[in-house]
Write a protein that holds these residues in place. Structure first.
Motif, PDB file in Angstrom:
ATOM      1  N   PRO A 104       0.950  -1.059  -0.396  1.00  0.00           N
ATOM      2  CA  PRO A 104       0.085  -0.012   0.030  1.00  0.00           C
ATOM      3  C   PRO A 104       1.234   1.603  -0.001  1.00  0.00           C
ATOM      4  N   ASN A 105       2.194   1.370   0.199  1.00  0.00           N
ATOM      5  CA  ASN A 105       2.629   2.342   0.368  1.00  0.00           C
ATOM      6  C   ASN A 105       3.322   2.614  -0.963  1.00  0.00           C
ATOM      7  N   ASN A 106       3.256   2.316  -2.920  1.00  0.00           N
ATOM      8  CA  ASN A 106       3.519   2.046  -3.359  1.00  0.00           C
ATOM      9  C   ASN A 106       2.501   3.552  -3.843  1.00  0.00           C
ATOM     10  N   LYS A 107       3.604   4.031  -4.921  1.00  0.00           N
ATOM     11  CA  LYS A 107       3.315   5.244  -5.936  1.00  0.00           C
ATOM     12  C   LYS A 107       3.121   4.752  -6.949  1.00  0.00           C
ATOM     13  N   VAL A 108       1.707   5.819  -6.956  1.00  0.00           N
ATOM     14  CA  VAL A 108       1.336   5.345  -8.795  1.00  0.00           C
ATOM     15  C   VAL A 108       2.379   5.981  -9.883  1.00  0.00           C
ATOM     16  N   LEU A 109       3.041   7.439  -9.211  1.00  0.00           N
ATOM     17  CA  LEU A 109       4.414   7.859 -10.074  1.00  0.00           C
ATOM     18  C   LEU A 109       5.498   7.530  -9.767  1.00  0.00           C
ATOM     19  N   SER A 110       5.975   6.847  -8.831  1.00  0.00           N
ATOM     20  CA  SER A 110       7.376   6.005  -8.838  1.00  0.00           C
ATOM     21  C   SER A 110       7.621   5.144  -9.648  1.00  0.00           C
ATOM     22  N   LEU A 111       5.738   4.169  -9.293  1.00  0.00           N
ATOM     23  CA  LEU A 111       5.918   3.012 -10.076  1.00  0.00           C
ATOM     24  C   LEU A 111       6.232   3.063 -11.778  1.00  0.00           C
ATOM     25  N   VAL A 112       5.435   3.768 -12.275  1.00  0.00           N
ATOM     26  CA  VAL A 112       5.121   4.536 -13.709  1.00  0.00           C
ATOM     27  C   VAL A 112       6.550   5.462 -14.966  1.00  0.00           C
ATOM     28  N   SER A 113       7.327   5.963 -13.686  1.00  0.00           N
ATOM     29  CA  SER A 113       8.814   6.445 -13.710  1.00  0.00           C
ATOM     30  C   SER A 113       9.728   5.338 -13.902  1.00  0.00           C
ATOM     31  N   TYR A 114       9.800   4.617 -13.498  1.00  0.00           N
ATOM     32  CA  TYR A 114      10.608   3.472 -13.451  1.00  0.00           C
ATOM     33  C   TYR A 114       9.945   2.940 -15.047  1.00  0.00           C
ATOM     34  N   ALA A 115       9.126   2.434 -14.510  1.00  0.00           N
ATOM     35  CA  ALA A 115       8.694   1.164 -15.950  1.00  0.00           C
ATOM     36  C   ALA A 115       8.362   2.429 -17.136  1.00  0.00           C
ATOM     37  N   TRP A 116       8.228   3.777 -17.214  1.00  0.00           N
ATOM     38  CA  TRP A 116       8.495   4.150 -18.540  1.00  0.00           C
ATOM     39  C   TRP A 116      10.530   4.826 -18.952  1.00  0.00           C
ATOM     40  N   ALA A 117      10.971   4.414 -18.025  1.00  0.00           N
ATOM     41  CA  ALA A 117      12.305   4.534 -18.117  1.00  0.00           C
ATOM     42  C   ALA A 117      13.285   3.145 -19.105  1.00  0.00           C
ATOM     43  N   GLY A 118      12.329   2.784 -18.213  1.00  0.00           N
ATOM     44  CA  GLY A 118      12.734   0.916 -18.569  1.00  0.00           C
ATOM     45  C   GLY A 118      12.319   1.020 -19.834  1.00  0.00           C
ATOM     46  N   PHE A 119      11.183   1.044 -20.787  1.00  0.00           N
ATOM     47  CA  PHE A 119      10.868   0.915 -22.380  1.00  0.00           C
ATOM     48  C   PHE A 119      11.785   1.897 -22.782  1.00  0.00           C
ATOM     49  N   GLY A 120      11.772   3.166 -22.398  1.00  0.00           N
ATOM     50  CA  GLY A 120      12.223   4.734 -23.308  1.00  0.00           C
ATOM     51  C   GLY A 120      13.746   3.968 -23.381  1.00  0.00           C
ATOM     52  N   ALA A 121      14.488   3.131 -22.339  1.00  0.00           N
ATOM     53  CA  ALA A 121      15.863   2.884 -22.388  1.00  0.00           C
ATOM     54  C   ALA A 121      16.584   2.173 -23.578  1.00  0.00           C
ATOM     55  N   ALA A 122      15.454   1.214 -23.226  1.00  0.00           N
ATOM     56  CA  ALA A 122      15.607  -0.211 -23.558  1.00  0.00           C
ATOM     57  C   ALA A 122      15.210  -0.491 -25.624  1.00  0.00           C
ATOM     58  N   PHE A 123      13.987   0.188 -25.707  1.00  0.00           N
ATOM     59  CA  PHE A 123      13.691  -0.427 -26.890  1.00  0.00           C
ATOM     60  C   PHE A 123      13.246   0.925 -27.648  1.00  0.00           C
ATOM     61  N   GLY A 124      13.565   1.958 -27.091  1.00  0.00           N
ATOM     62  CA  GLY A 124      13.908   3.425 -28.256  1.00  0.00           C
ATOM     63  C   GLY A 124      14.832   3.527 -29.600  1.00  0.00           C
ATOM     64  N   PRO A 125      15.813   3.893 -28.808  1.00  0.00           N
ATOM     65  CA  PRO A 125      16.769   3.619 -29.331  1.00  0.00           C
ATOM     66  C   PRO A 125      16.922   2.690 -30.728  1.00  0.00           C
ATOM     67  N   VAL A 126      16.847   1.555 -30.137  1.00  0.00           N
ATOM     68  CA  VAL A 126      16.054   0.237 -30.976  1.00  0.00           C
ATOM     69  C   VAL A 126      15.367   0.586 -31.844  1.00  0.00           C
ATOM     70  N   ILE A 127      13.773   0.825 -31.639  1.00  0.00           N
ATOM     71  CA  ILE A 127      12.862   1.017 -32.327  1.00  0.00           C
ATOM     72  C   ILE A 127      13.558   2.440 -33.533  1.00  0.00           C
ATOM     73  N   LEU A 128      13.836   3.537 -32.869  1.00  0.00           N
ATOM     74  CA  LEU A 128      13.938   4.463 -33.756  1.00  0.00           C
ATOM     75  C   LEU A 128      15.391   4.716 -35.014  1.00  0.00           C
ATOM     76  N   ILE A 129      16.402   4.203 -34.775  1.00  0.00           N
ATOM     77  CA  ILE A 129      17.389   3.991 -35.207  1.00  0.00           C
ATOM     78  C   ILE A 129      17.359   2.691 -36.186  1.00  0.00           C
ATOM     79  N   SER A 130      16.198   1.526 -36.128  1.00  0.00           N
ATOM     80  CA  SER A 130      16.159   0.344 -37.110  1.00  0.00           C
ATOM     81  C   SER A 130      15.357   1.216 -37.841  1.00  0.00           C
ATOM     82  N   LEU A 131      14.616   1.899 -38.238  1.00  0.00           N
ATOM     83  CA  LEU A 131      13.508   3.080 -39.160  1.00  0.00           C
ATOM     84  C   LEU A 131      14.072   3.271 -39.507  1.00  0.00           C
ATOM     85  N   ILE A 132      15.226   4.226 -39.702  1.00  0.00           N
ATOM     86  CA  ILE A 132      16.359   4.988 -40.226  1.00  0.00           C
ATOM     87  C   ILE A 132      17.857   4.609 -40.491  1.00  0.00           C
ATOM     88  N   TRP A 133      17.848   3.412 -40.137  1.00  0.00           N
ATOM     89  CA  TRP A 133      19.206   3.673 -40.771  1.00  0.00           C
ATOM     90  C   TRP A 133      19.515   1.796 -41.148  1.00  0.00           C
TER      91      TRP A 133
END
Length: 496
Positions: A393-422
């Motif tokens: 019950p001590n979990n905060k919505v924003l802190s959970l979202v920020s961690y998962a958001w960063a995980g996806f953004g860093a893991a897939f963001g560069p790969v998807i973006l560059i795979s489509l243009i290079w």
């Protein structure tokens, strides 16, 4: 009639309506493609609203208003970063991903796309990307369940555990039954409800105080620091908040909406609709938190709920300012935000388990009926794991979202973006980008969080470096890989 009765009725009607949509979608679901990608037949309006609703989870009505209520306008840098990131995602990724996934073996999932794009016969890319999806989405799903639990807990006075089960059950039901079509159709309804709630609530908060100048004067007199967008903000803090926008390039539950569009020609109109909706919603969320400061400063006797939990600001204002029947409709917007994102996340996890593990490794010749039901079972499995995480019950919505958001953004963001243009990008480059991006997020959050910079920024940067360096140092892509890229790129340019 008890004041909770109208709220209860509106919530029950809303949940029954989403379940009905699930049953209608069930009748339109004939195979796995329908269940996980809607058969690639979403029009511009549904694509836009579904992408928006799946993006803006419970944090939009709880986390962001709560952050602004607590710290003031300095927290609005997040919203600015998100708008910039979303616009570039629509511009650079949406149309290209729609075409490239079709040319890459009609890929149904991101791991499927990466496997086909880089001719990965070892299936290492599929395994790694599916694992990253499962790890970070399970955390992301738990944030949605926490938000839903907070809603039912605050609205009906339920225990946190009971509220958690009810909120999770409401979402799981229509995802289990209807799949992608149910999620997309309900997202359209939910997005409409969310924008209505976010625009009307700050207006009524201002009117309850008197008028706009009065509200500003109260904040100026009692908490003037909350008017300052640069309050306690240095360069690193501002860049960290703006860095949220980088996450868009790697969010599977948003990218899959682009893949499901009926054509590339749908994308520009969808972009305009989605960006308009997004900007209005973010303005409403910031305004809710900001004018909530004025309202509760002027009415301190009513501030017990927000004093205990700043993320309850939207719920508390709604219950105080509106007739119970109207409040029930508006509070359903939180349920809409939670359900829209959570449902998409559950479906992407289910897709990864079904398409990228079950069919790829265990049952390559499984029938479509078997695969659809496997997908439904996987929805239940991921939901149970996310529930275990959410039981804190001590979990905060924003802190959970920020961690998962960063995980996806860093893991897939560069790969998807560059795979489509290079076209020079290689399989090993993609593998290195995903691994380095995800590892950076985990290690940075664990060991270097005290530096104050949002982990997505170093994760995204190191991911790009890993992709480029590994691709250039290794064996170049095969001729067939280059030809496939050139065909998809040409098709994209012909259609835009």
């Amino acid at each position: 009639m008890n004041v909770d009765t109208p709220l209860l009725i509106t919530f029950v009607v809303y949940i029954l309506a989403t379940t009905l949509i699930g049953f209608i979608a069930y009748r339109a679901t004939r195979n796995l493609s329908d269940y996980i990608l809607g058969g690639r037949r979403l029009g511009s309006f549904v694509t836009a609203m579904s992408a928006g609703a799946s993006d803006m989870s419970g944090w939009l009505l709880m986390g962001l208003p709560g952050a602004v209520f607590l710290s003031g306008l300095s927290e609005s840098w997040i919203a600015i970063g998100l708008v910039i990131g979303a616009w570039f995602n629509w511009l650079l990724v949406a149309g290209r991903l729609r075409i490239h996934t079709e040319y890459c073996g009609n890929a149904q999932t991101l791991p499927d796309y990466l496997t086909n794009r880089f001719e990965d016969t070892s299936k290492l890319l599929r395994i790694l990307s599916a694992l990253v999806i499962l790890i970070f989405f399970t955390i992301y799903c738990s944030s949605g369940m926490v938000a839903g639990a907070r809603l039912f807990e605050s609205t009906f006075g339920l225990s946190y555990e009971t509220a958690l089960w009810i909120g999770a059950f409401a979402t799981i039901t229509y995802v289990f039954i209807g799949g992608f079509l149910a999620v997309s159709w309900t997202d359209t309804v939910q997005a409409t409800l969310m924008i209505f709630a976010l625009l009307i609530t700050p207006v009524f908060a201002i009117l309850a105080i008197g008028d706009f100048p009065t509200a500003l004067s109260i904040i100026q007199a009692k908490t003037p620091d909350k008017l300052d967008m640069l309050k306690e903000m240095d360069f690193i803090a501002i860049i960290s908040l703006l860095g949220w926008g980088l996450g868009y390039f790697g969010q599977p539950h948003i990218l899959v909406r682009f893949m499901a569009a009926d054509s590339v020609k749908t994308i520009p109109k969808a972009r305009r609709i989605s960006m308009t909706w997004m900007i209005l919603c973010l303005v409403g969320a910031v305004a809710t938190g900001f004018f909530g400061i004025a309202y509760f400063s002027d009415n301190p006797a009513l501030a017990a709920g927000v004093a205990q939990n700043n993320e309850a600001i939207f719920m508390e204002l709604t219950k105080i300012l509106f007739n119970p029947w109207i409040a029930g409709i508006i509070l359903s917007a939180i349920m809409a935000a939670v359900m829209s994102t959570l449902s998409c996340q559950l479906l992407v996890c289910s897709s990864a388990l079904t398409e990228d593990f079950y069919r790829a490794f265990l049952r390559p010749n499984a029938s479509q009926t078997e695969l659809v039901w496997t997908g439904r079972i996987m929805v239940m499995l991921v939901s149970l794991i996310a529930l275990v995480i959410a039981f804190n019950p001590n979990n905060k919505v924003l802190s959970l979202v920020s961690y998962a958001w960063a995980g996806f953004g860093a893991a897939f963001g560069p790969v998807i973006l560059i795979s489509l243009i290079w076209k020079r990008m290689t399989r090993n480059g993609a593998f290195a980008g995903i691994f380095v991006g995800a590892a950076t997020i985990i290690l940075w959050k664990t060991c270097l969080d005290h530096l104050g910079i949002y982990e997505i920024i170093p994760g995204f940067l190191f991911g790009i470096i890993a992709i480029v360096v590994t691709s250039l140092l290794g064996k170049p892509p095969s001729k067939t890989m280059k030809v496939q890229f050139e065909k998809a790129d040409k098709a994209y340019r012909e259609e835009i």
